[in-house]
Write a protein that holds these residues in place. Structure first.
Motif, PDB file in Angstrom:
ATOM      1  N   ILE A 189       5.709  -4.109  -0.775  1.00 26.10           N
ATOM      2  CA  ILE A 189       5.318  -4.034  -2.192  1.00 26.10           C
ATOM      3  C   ILE A 189       4.747  -2.636  -2.406  1.00 26.10           C
ATOM      4  N   CYS A 190       4.939  -2.091  -3.588  1.00 27.03           N
ATOM      5  CA  CYS A 190       4.480  -0.738  -3.935  1.00 27.03           C
ATOM      6  C   CYS A 190       5.144   0.293  -3.015  1.00 27.03           C
ATOM      7  N   CYS A 191       4.471   1.396  -2.732  1.00 24.56           N
ATOM      8  CA  CYS A 191       5.185   2.493  -2.065  1.00 24.56           C
ATOM      9  C   CYS A 191       5.431   2.265  -0.583  1.00 24.56           C
ATOM     10  N   THR A 192       4.624   1.416   0.069  1.00 23.39           N
ATOM     11  CA  THR A 192       4.952   1.050   1.447  1.00 23.39           C
ATOM     12  C   THR A 192       6.362   0.495   1.471  1.00 23.39           C
ATOM     13  N   SER A 196       8.993   7.206  -2.183  1.00 28.75           N
ATOM     14  CA  SER A 196       7.675   6.746  -2.632  1.00 28.75           C
ATOM     15  C   SER A 196       7.043   7.787  -3.557  1.00 28.75           C
ATOM     16  N   CYS A 197       5.796   7.529  -3.957  1.00 28.35           N
ATOM     17  CA  CYS A 197       5.129   8.465  -4.892  1.00 28.35           C
ATOM     18  C   CYS A 197       4.995   9.857  -4.280  1.00 28.35           C
ATOM     19  N   VAL A 198       4.652   9.951  -2.977  1.00 25.18           N
ATOM     20  CA  VAL A 198       4.513  11.300  -2.401  1.00 25.18           C
ATOM     21  C   VAL A 198       5.867  12.001  -2.364  1.00 25.18           C
ATOM     22  N   ASN A 222       7.235  -4.578  -7.084  1.00 24.86           N
ATOM     23  CA  ASN A 222       6.396  -3.425  -7.410  1.00 24.86           C
ATOM     24  C   ASN A 222       4.973  -3.873  -7.742  1.00 24.86           C
ATOM     25  N   PHE A 223       4.196  -2.962  -8.287  1.00 21.61           N
ATOM     26  CA  PHE A 223       2.746  -3.162  -8.431  1.00 21.61           C
ATOM     27  C   PHE A 223       2.367  -4.537  -8.987  1.00 21.61           C
ATOM     28  N   LEU A 224       3.011  -4.951 -10.083  1.00 24.59           N
ATOM     29  CA  LEU A 224       2.592  -6.214 -10.709  1.00 24.59           C
ATOM     30  C   LEU A 224       3.168  -7.449 -10.007  1.00 24.59           C
ATOM     31  N   GLN A 275      -4.454   2.186  -1.462  1.00 22.59           N
ATOM     32  CA  GLN A 275      -3.948   2.475  -2.813  1.00 22.59           C
ATOM     33  C   GLN A 275      -3.144   1.339  -3.445  1.00 22.59           C
ATOM     34  N   CYS A 276      -3.480   1.071  -4.708  1.00 24.23           N
ATOM     35  CA  CYS A 276      -2.750   0.130  -5.578  1.00 24.23           C
ATOM     36  C   CYS A 276      -2.888  -1.327  -5.144  1.00 24.23           C
ATOM     37  N   ILE A 277      -3.898  -1.621  -4.325  1.00 25.07           N
ATOM     38  CA  ILE A 277      -4.097  -2.996  -3.866  1.00 25.07           C
ATOM     39  C   ILE A 277      -5.179  -3.633  -4.748  1.00 25.07           C
ATOM     40  N   GLY A 287       0.845  -1.186   0.000  1.00 27.42           N
ATOM     41  CA  GLY A 287       0.000   0.000   0.000  1.00 27.42           C
ATOM     42  C   GLY A 287       0.877   1.231   0.000  1.00 27.42           C
ATOM     43  N   HIS A 288       0.557   2.182   0.872  1.00 27.15           N
ATOM     44  CA  HIS A 288       1.271   3.458   0.774  1.00 27.15           C
ATOM     45  C   HIS A 288       1.711   4.128   2.061  1.00 27.15           C
ATOM     46  N   GLU A 289       0.956   4.014   3.124  1.00 30.30           N
ATOM     47  CA  GLU A 289       1.257   4.883   4.265  1.00 30.30           C
ATOM     48  C   GLU A 289       2.297   4.236   5.189  1.00 30.30           C
ATOM     49  N   GLY A 341       8.791   5.506  -6.413  1.00 32.41           N
ATOM     50  CA  GLY A 341       7.681   4.582  -6.672  1.00 32.41           C
ATOM     51  C   GLY A 341       8.104   3.269  -7.297  1.00 32.41           C
ATOM     52  N   CYS A 342       7.175   2.683  -8.070  1.00 32.69           N
ATOM     53  CA  CYS A 342       7.418   1.355  -8.650  1.00 32.69           C
ATOM     54  C   CYS A 342       8.464   1.404  -9.747  1.00 32.69           C
ATOM     55  N   GLY A 343       8.678   2.572 -10.347  1.00 32.17           N
ATOM     56  CA  GLY A 343       9.735   2.722 -11.345  1.00 32.17           C
ATOM     57  C   GLY A 343      11.094   2.497 -10.699  1.00 32.17           C
ATOM     58  N   ILE A 399       9.511   8.096 -13.048  1.00 29.95           N
ATOM     59  CA  ILE A 399       8.704   7.740 -11.875  1.00 29.95           C
ATOM     60  C   ILE A 399       7.506   6.877 -12.281  1.00 29.95           C
ATOM     61  N   GLY A 400       6.728   6.499 -11.304  1.00 34.76           N
ATOM     62  CA  GLY A 400       5.434   5.895 -11.573  1.00 34.76           C
ATOM     63  C   GLY A 400       5.436   4.383 -11.539  1.00 34.76           C
ATOM     64  N   CYS A 401       4.359   3.862 -12.114  1.00 33.83           N
ATOM     65  CA  CYS A 401       3.859   2.527 -11.815  1.00 33.83           C
ATOM     66  C   CYS A 401       4.358   1.467 -12.789  1.00 33.83           C
ATOM     67  N   ASN A 402       3.763   0.284 -12.671  1.00 32.59           N
ATOM     68  CA  ASN A 402       3.717  -0.746 -13.714  1.00 32.59           C
ATOM     69  C   ASN A 402       2.300  -0.746 -14.261  1.00 32.59           C
ATOM     70  N   ALA A 462       2.737   4.313 -16.772  1.00 30.37           N
ATOM     71  CA  ALA A 462       1.745   4.934 -15.886  1.00 30.37           C
ATOM     72  C   ALA A 462       0.501   4.067 -15.760  1.00 30.37           C
ATOM     73  N   MET A 463      -0.045   4.020 -14.559  1.00 29.25           N
ATOM     74  CA  MET A 463      -1.188   3.156 -14.339  1.00 29.25           C
ATOM     75  C   MET A 463      -2.369   3.893 -13.719  1.00 29.25           C
ATOM     76  N   CYS A 464      -2.135   4.784 -12.753  1.00 28.21           N
ATOM     77  CA  CYS A 464      -3.279   5.240 -11.965  1.00 28.21           C
ATOM     78  C   CYS A 464      -3.465   6.758 -12.027  1.00 28.21           C
ATOM     79  N   GLU A 465      -4.544   7.189 -11.386  1.00 30.43           N
ATOM     80  CA  GLU A 465      -4.879   8.625 -11.399  1.00 30.43           C
ATOM     81  C   GLU A 465      -3.838   9.456 -10.668  1.00 30.43           C
ATOM     82  N   LYS A 466      -3.160   8.827  -9.694  1.00 36.50           N
ATOM     83  CA  LYS A 466      -2.096   9.561  -8.986  1.00 36.50           C
ATOM     84  C   LYS A 466      -0.983   9.930  -9.958  1.00 36.50           C
ATOM     85  N   ALA A 467      -0.687   9.036 -10.895  1.00 34.88           N
ATOM     86  CA  ALA A 467       0.368   9.327 -11.877  1.00 34.88           C
ATOM     87  C   ALA A 467      -0.055  10.519 -12.740  1.00 34.88           C
TER      88      ALA A 467
HETATM   89  S1  MSK Z   1       2.741   2.315  -5.702  1.00 30.48           S
HETATM   90  S2  MSK Z   1       0.897   4.703  -7.520  1.00 30.48           S
HETATM   91  S3  MSK Z   1       1.664   1.612  -8.749  1.00 30.48           S
HETATM   92  S4  MSK Z   1       4.152   3.918  -8.420  1.00 30.48           S
HETATM   93 FE1  MSK Z   1       2.965   4.252  -5.321  1.00 30.48          FE
HETATM   94 FE2  MSK Z   1       3.474   1.983  -7.693  1.00 30.48          FE
HETATM   95 FE3  MSK Z   1       2.072   3.748  -9.032  1.00 30.48          FE
HETATM   96 FE4  MSK Z   1       1.017   2.578  -6.962  1.00 30.48          FE
END
Ligand code: MSK
Ligand code: SF4
Length: 640
Positions: free
Chosen positions: A298-301, A518-520, A316-318, A337-339, A263-265, A477-479, A446-449, A554-559
């Motif tokens: 896994i992911c940003c946690t 992480s992403c933040v 990472n994400f995948l 997030q991202c789960i 997750g993230h936090e 992040g996942c990058g 930066i960013g996701c899978n 890029a995968m999500c709205e945060k990206a």
């Molecule tokens: S965890 S937001 S898949 S980078 Fe931040 Fe990875 Fe993107 Fe989630």
């Protein structure tokens, strides 16, 4: 259509090994579900379907004939822009709500109400307090933290004025341009609310006006919500320092209890790491036949506990489904997030326990243990105990023996020290490296899978192309995890860099690719850019710098929100797969060309990672030329 294979799905040999087994035993992963979605809806892909009001859904025919307007008269550009900035609002909300929760934890700690937490970096707290005009002399850390946290909470629901960080941190010329364009949010939440209002049926129909508000909304993410998340995490959990660790599924242990935090936090994961070192729980693990307790992320946690605790990164994400498919995960502990909801379906095939912990994120099939900061350590111990008790229930375990060493934990503060040396903390060597032509510039990748591209492949190809051409790369992040798996986050990776970057890496002892968190923590990149302008010799605005960014998977709205605040901050941003705007040529042109005249930054939607890297470097070369910098020492000007 040719069916995808493990080799076309991922560039990572560990992922390929597990994907071969999941396919053989009929266990469907995101890749299989992606294949099932084919053929995909062309209207959706192009961003020209609308279901904002109950008269719809409406769709625009991009070819000759067919409707060119929705029932209300909305055109392709209105429809695509509305949906895009709703995505920006959702992404900004996700980062900012994370930031809000961290600030709230800091306030609880200041009031003595958060069990197990302390202020790990009083130095960072005092630096922030001085920056925010808070009296520090003769006051306790708790009193300062309380005042800072209360002011910070105000940034979220402030209704007039400006969020604080732009005026405190951004170069004057950039700030003035933002003020001229009215791009500085009054408060984080206000702009998100206004996005939802503007995009309601029958309100803002002008795509340019919509996008400008999207940029303003995203500024509340990068320059407030995410920036506060980073700063307050550093205060609470300590300033990261460069740290060695390992990455990939091979960090899972056959002989130990494996807890995967996802997750993230950082609030819960930090406590779980602490509980995993508790003598009583280690004794219980031994009793159950385990040789210790491994907590990996896994992911940003993962990035949060890697940066501060050196905890290994499972993936990472995948990798989230693949980790469970090893049969070695005794517990997957998730927050937000991202789960993928699919994790519980896989867990049911194995012995894995999936535990949700946030009131905001329940998943059918998971056990819910509500996390509360007030009882954080007790809850973390309860969770770790359950994981230990699940260890004897393992069936067949199949962990790919693949893991890579990495160095992470770079921040603006410690990058200063690394670049300038302990006695000459400064960005001067970085600026000098660029001015002299030893370095071409800096890129943030930066960013996701995403299952729409081969896992990790674009990150790796892009970053290798950049460093080979003397571009220093910073990642989050996942990058960052993708490139860590490829070995790019080690000082030894300098051998793949161009001669100029190699010289800098060898002198300073850093990898050519710096993991910033992480992403933040993309907010760290914004601050680093401000420091580069402040250091002098590279222009007076963020948009003068020879820099570029990319989210190549890029995968999500945060990206999307991150892309928006980087463009608003003056960066050239490659984003792939392309945002869903291609059904509107005028909106696409605005995002990829015209917006540059206003904010200095713009998007590029090139999907080929090497071509995209070259376009990013061409942009850096143009900026170098405008700044009249010396020719590159070792690399050639970039052509595409
Ligand atoms: S965890 S937001 S898949 S980078 Fe931040 Fe990875 Fe993107 Fe989630
Ligand atoms: Fe159709 Fe307009 Fe309603 Fe969208 S807002 S669904 S285009 S009528």
């Amino acid at each position: 259509m040719t069916k995808s294979t493990p080799e076309t799905r991922s560039a990572d040999p560990a992922a390929q090994a597990v994907l071969a087994r999941t396919s053989a035993c009929g266990m469907a992963t995101a890749h299989d579900r992606f294949d099932e979605q084919e053929p995909r809806c062309g209207f959706g892909e192009l961003g020209i379907c609308c279901r904002i009001c109950e008269m719809g859904p409406c769709r625009i025919n991009p070819f000759d004939g067919g409707p060119k307007q929705g029932i209300c008269g909305a055109t392709a550009s209105t429809i695509a822009a509305r949906h895009l900035i709703r995505q920006v609002a959702a992404g900004s909300a996700a980062h900012s709500d994370h930031g809000h929760d961290i600030v709230r934890t800091l306030l609880l700690v200041a009031k003595g109400g958060a069990q197990g937490y302390t202020i790990k970096s009083p130095e960072r707290l005092r630096e922030l307090a001085i920056e925010w005009g808070i009296e520090t002399k003769g006051r306790s850390d708790e009193a300062i933290a309380k005042e800072f946290a209360e002011m910070a909470l105000g940034q979220f629901n402030q209704q007039e004025g400006e969020i604080r960080y732009p005026a405190l941190r951004a170069p004057k010329a950039t700030l003035e341009n933002w003020r001229r364009l009215k791009l500085i949010p009054v408060g984080v939440e206000h702009e998100i609310v206004e996005t939802l209002h503007r995009t309601h049926e029958g309100v803002d129909a002008d795509y340019k006006n919509l996008i400008m508000h999207g940029l303003r909304t995203s500024m509340g993410d990068g320059w407030a919500g995410a920036m506060l998340a980073t700063d307050c995490s550093d205060v609470l959990f300590g300033n990261p320092q460069p740290v060695r660790s390992q990455v990939n599924l091979g960090v899972l242990r056959q002989d130990a209890v494996n807890i995967v935090v996802h997750g993230h936090e950082p609030t819960l994961s930090e406590m779980v790491v602490a509980a995993s070192r508790d003598k009583e729980l280690l004794a219980l693990a031994k009793e159950k036949g385990a040789n210790g307790i491994m907590v990996g992320g896994i992911c940003c946690t993962a990035n949060e506990i890697l940066m501060r605790q050196g905890a290994p990164v499972v993936g990472n994400f995948l990798h989230q489904e693949l980790a469970i498919a090893t049969g070695a995960v005794d517990m997957m502990l998730v927050d937000v997030q991202c789960i993928m909801p699919a994790v519980t379906e896989h867990a049911a095939r194995f012995h894995t326990k999936v535990v949700t912990t946030s009131k905001k994120a329940h998943i059918p099939g998971a056990e819910h243990i509500q996390f509360e900061e007030e009882h954080a350590y007790d809850i973390a111990k309860q969770i770790v105990r359950q994981a230990v008790e699940n260890f004897p229930n393992r069936g067949i375990v199949n962990i790919p023996d693949i893991k890579t060493d990495l160095v992470a934990g770079f921040t603006v503060a410690n990058t200063f020290t690394h670049l300038g040396g302990r006695y000459r903390s400064s960005f001067r060597p970085l600026n000098d490296g660029i001015i002299s032509g030893r370095l071409r510039g800096v890129a943030a990748v930066i960013g996701c899978n995403t299952v729409r591209k081969k896992q990790d492949d674009s990150h790796i190809k892009m970053v290798r192309e950049l460093i080979a051409n003397d571009v220093l790369v910073v990642m989050t992040g996942c990058g960052a995890t993708a490139c860590a798996k490829d070995g790019l986050l080690q000082p030894e990776a300098a051998k793949w860099a161009g001669k100029g970057l190699q010289e800098i890496c060898e002198t300073v002892g850093i990898p050519p690719v710096l993991h910033l968190g992480s992403c933040v923590d993309n907010s760290r990149i914004l601050v680093a850019l401000c420091e580069m302008v402040k250091e002098g010799g590279l222009g007076d605005k963020l948009s003068d710098l020879p820099i570029a960014g990319s989210a190549p998977e890029a995968m999500c709205e945060k990206a999307i929100a991150i892309g928006f605040y980087c463009v608003a901050s003056g960066a050239y941003v490659n984003f792939s797969p392309a945002m869903r705007v291609l059904g509107s040529p005028e909106l696409t042109r605005f995002l990829t060309q015209d917006v540059e005249e206003l904010v200095g930054g713009k998007f590029c939607f090139e999907s080929d990672p090497v071509k995209a890297a070259r376009l990013m470097m061409q942009h850096m070369d143009r900026k170098r030329e405008a700044l009249k910098l010396k020719p590159l020492m070792y690399s050639q000007p970039m052509t595409v």
